[in-house]
Design a protein around this motif. Sequence first.
Motif, PDB file in Angstrom:
ATOM      1  N   LEU A 117       2.637   9.405   3.092  1.00 15.42           N
ATOM      2  CA  LEU A 117       2.049   9.380   1.757  1.00 15.42           C
ATOM      3  C   LEU A 117       1.322   8.055   1.575  1.00 15.42           C
ATOM      4  N   VAL A 118       0.025   8.138   1.282  1.00 13.55           N
ATOM      5  CA  VAL A 118      -0.797   6.952   1.082  1.00 13.55           C
ATOM      6  C   VAL A 118      -1.218   6.923  -0.383  1.00 13.55           C
ATOM      7  N   ARG A 119      -0.827   5.863  -1.077  1.00 14.58           N
ATOM      8  CA  ARG A 119      -1.184   5.694  -2.491  1.00 14.58           C
ATOM      9  C   ARG A 119      -2.351   4.714  -2.556  1.00 14.58           C
ATOM     10  N   ILE A 120      -3.465   5.153  -3.154  1.00 14.49           N
ATOM     11  CA  ILE A 120      -4.685   4.341  -3.184  1.00 14.49           C
ATOM     12  C   ILE A 120      -5.140   4.066  -4.610  1.00 14.49           C
ATOM     13  N   ASP A 121      -5.965   3.041  -4.723  1.00 14.37           N
ATOM     14  CA  ASP A 121      -6.645   2.727  -5.969  1.00 14.37           C
ATOM     15  C   ASP A 121      -8.091   2.402  -5.602  1.00 14.37           C
ATOM     16  N   ARG A 122      -8.954   2.405  -6.584  1.00 18.45           N
ATOM     17  CA  ARG A 122     -10.347   2.044  -6.341  1.00 18.45           C
ATOM     18  C   ARG A 122     -10.512   0.546  -6.534  1.00 18.45           C
ATOM     19  N   LEU A 123     -11.273  -0.089  -5.654  1.00 15.87           N
ATOM     20  CA  LEU A 123     -11.511  -1.530  -5.767  1.00 15.87           C
ATOM     21  C   LEU A 123     -12.307  -1.882  -7.021  1.00 15.87           C
TER      22      LEU A 123
ATOM     23  N   PRO B  11      -0.735   7.065  15.344  1.00 17.92           N
ATOM     24  CA  PRO B  11       0.339   6.096  15.152  1.00 17.92           C
ATOM     25  C   PRO B  11       1.754   6.668  15.089  1.00 17.92           C
ATOM     26  N   ILE B  12       1.873   7.987  14.962  1.00 16.73           N
ATOM     27  CA  ILE B  12       3.192   8.610  14.828  1.00 16.73           C
ATOM     28  C   ILE B  12       3.321   9.701  15.882  1.00 16.73           C
ATOM     29  N   ALA B  13       4.420   9.659  16.615  1.00 13.87           N
ATOM     30  CA  ALA B  13       4.657  10.678  17.647  1.00 13.87           C
ATOM     31  C   ALA B  13       4.904  12.027  16.984  1.00 13.87           C
ATOM     32  N   GLY B  14       4.353  13.065  17.556  1.00 19.31           N
ATOM     33  CA  GLY B  14       4.571  14.414  17.037  1.00 19.31           C
ATOM     34  C   GLY B  14       3.664  14.716  15.856  1.00 19.31           C
ATOM     35  N   GLU B  15       3.981  15.838  15.201  1.00 19.70           N
ATOM     36  CA  GLU B  15       3.178  16.274  14.064  1.00 19.70           C
ATOM     37  C   GLU B  15       3.680  15.638  12.781  1.00 19.70           C
ATOM     38  N   TYR B  16       2.746  15.385  11.866  1.00 23.81           N
ATOM     39  CA  TYR B  16       3.069  14.864  10.545  1.00 23.81           C
ATOM     40  C   TYR B  16       1.960  15.288   9.598  1.00 23.81           C
ATOM     41  N   ARG B  17       2.241  15.215   8.314  1.00 24.42           N
ATOM     42  CA  ARG B  17       1.253  15.546   7.298  1.00 24.42           C
ATOM     43  C   ARG B  17       0.817  14.249   6.618  1.00 24.42           C
ATOM     44  N   LEU B  18      -0.476  14.083   6.414  1.00 19.34           N
ATOM     45  CA  LEU B  18      -1.034  12.912   5.756  1.00 19.34           C
ATOM     46  C   LEU B  18      -1.444  13.327   4.344  1.00 19.34           C
ATOM     47  N   GLU B  19      -0.860  12.678   3.321  1.00 11.94           N
ATOM     48  CA  GLU B  19      -1.155  13.014   1.928  1.00 11.94           C
ATOM     49  C   GLU B  19      -1.614  11.769   1.182  1.00 11.94           C
ATOM     50  N   PHE B  20      -2.455  11.988   0.172  1.00 10.07           N
ATOM     51  CA  PHE B  20      -2.999  10.892  -0.629  1.00 10.07           C
ATOM     52  C   PHE B  20      -2.730  11.149  -2.093  1.00 10.07           C
ATOM     53  N   GLU B  21      -2.483  10.056  -2.825  1.00  8.25           N
ATOM     54  CA  GLU B  21      -2.346  10.188  -4.273  1.00  8.25           C
ATOM     55  C   GLU B  21      -2.821   8.917  -4.954  1.00  8.25           C
ATOM     56  N   SER B  22      -3.129   9.072  -6.235  1.00 12.70           N
ATOM     57  CA  SER B  22      -3.539   7.932  -7.053  1.00 12.70           C
ATOM     58  C   SER B  22      -2.284   7.159  -7.464  1.00 12.70           C
ATOM     59  N   PRO B  23      -2.443   5.971  -8.043  1.00 13.03           N
ATOM     60  CA  PRO B  23      -1.275   5.158  -8.373  1.00 13.03           C
ATOM     61  C   PRO B  23      -0.290   5.832  -9.323  1.00 13.03           C
ATOM     62  N   GLY B  24      -0.779   6.581 -10.288  1.00 11.72           N
ATOM     63  CA  GLY B  24       0.108   7.300 -11.191  1.00 11.72           C
ATOM     64  C   GLY B  24       0.894   6.401 -12.125  1.00 11.72           C
ATOM     65  N   ALA B  25       1.869   6.993 -12.781  1.00  7.96           N
ATOM     66  CA  ALA B  25       2.628   6.311 -13.824  1.00  7.96           C
ATOM     67  C   ALA B  25       3.492   5.175 -13.291  1.00  7.96           C
ATOM     68  N   LYS B  26       3.916   5.247 -12.048  1.00 10.09           N
ATOM     69  CA  LYS B  26       4.776   4.201 -11.486  1.00 10.09           C
ATOM     70  C   LYS B  26       3.971   3.290 -10.560  1.00 10.09           C
ATOM     71  N   ARG B  27       2.765   2.978 -10.988  1.00  4.25           N
ATOM     72  CA  ARG B  27       1.807   2.177 -10.218  1.00  4.25           C
ATOM     73  C   ARG B  27       2.462   0.937  -9.626  1.00  4.25           C
ATOM     74  N   PRO B  28       2.340   0.736  -8.299  1.00  2.12           N
ATOM     75  CA  PRO B  28       2.829  -0.511  -7.717  1.00  2.12           C
ATOM     76  C   PRO B  28       1.939  -1.673  -8.162  1.00  2.12           C
ATOM     77  N   LEU B  29       2.548  -2.776  -8.499  1.00  2.77           N
ATOM     78  CA  LEU B  29       1.835  -3.989  -8.891  1.00  2.77           C
ATOM     79  C   LEU B  29       2.033  -4.990  -7.758  1.00  2.77           C
ATOM     80  N   LEU B  30       0.980  -5.270  -7.016  1.00  2.00           N
ATOM     81  CA  LEU B  30       1.098  -6.082  -5.806  1.00  2.00           C
ATOM     82  C   LEU B  30       0.449  -7.453  -5.927  1.00  2.00           C
ATOM     83  N   ARG B  31      -0.713  -7.504  -6.542  1.00  2.00           N
ATOM     84  CA  ARG B  31      -1.484  -8.736  -6.598  1.00  2.00           C
ATOM     85  C   ARG B  31      -1.642  -9.190  -8.050  1.00  2.00           C
ATOM     86  N   ALA B  32      -1.998 -10.450  -8.227  1.00  2.00           N
ATOM     87  CA  ALA B  32      -2.140 -11.009  -9.579  1.00  2.00           C
ATOM     88  C   ALA B  32      -3.090 -10.159 -10.435  1.00  2.00           C
TER      89      ALA B  32
END
Length: 152
Positions: free
Chosen positions: A39-45, A71-92
Amino acid sequence: MNNNDNNNLMQLAGTALEPLGFEVLEVQVQNMGGQPIVLVRIDRLDEQPVTVDDLARASRAAEAEFDRVDPIAGEYRLEFESPGAKRPLLRARHFERMLGLKARVRGDGQAFTAPIAGVDGDRITFTVGGEPVTLTAGTFQANLAEFPDRHR
């Protein structure tokens, strides 16, 4: 999967997405008893809301990079989502955008939910029980604890 693996996945996703104007906020590997999900959570710059078209564009770009590097052995699913209500706060700048809203903070010897009171460089101040608590961005984990009434 360890932190080093997650960091590698974040770098891989960032390599594919930053040139398109996206910031990778989080990468989580979830294994719900079957095929792993990355799961990859993205935001727009440009700090505009993430659209469905943005998610599709990010998915196509990252899928190509993940397929190339494998990067991962075997099969996996790649999913994307927006930050949503529990947005991670990483930078100032993430905290600046959410001034006045409550954040859930963990780490650096702290665990609290409190309003973001101020940002000075990489120093983030929260109001905890009426008292200021100042921490340095990057030394703790934080997520938005309340959803803003409008896009910020």
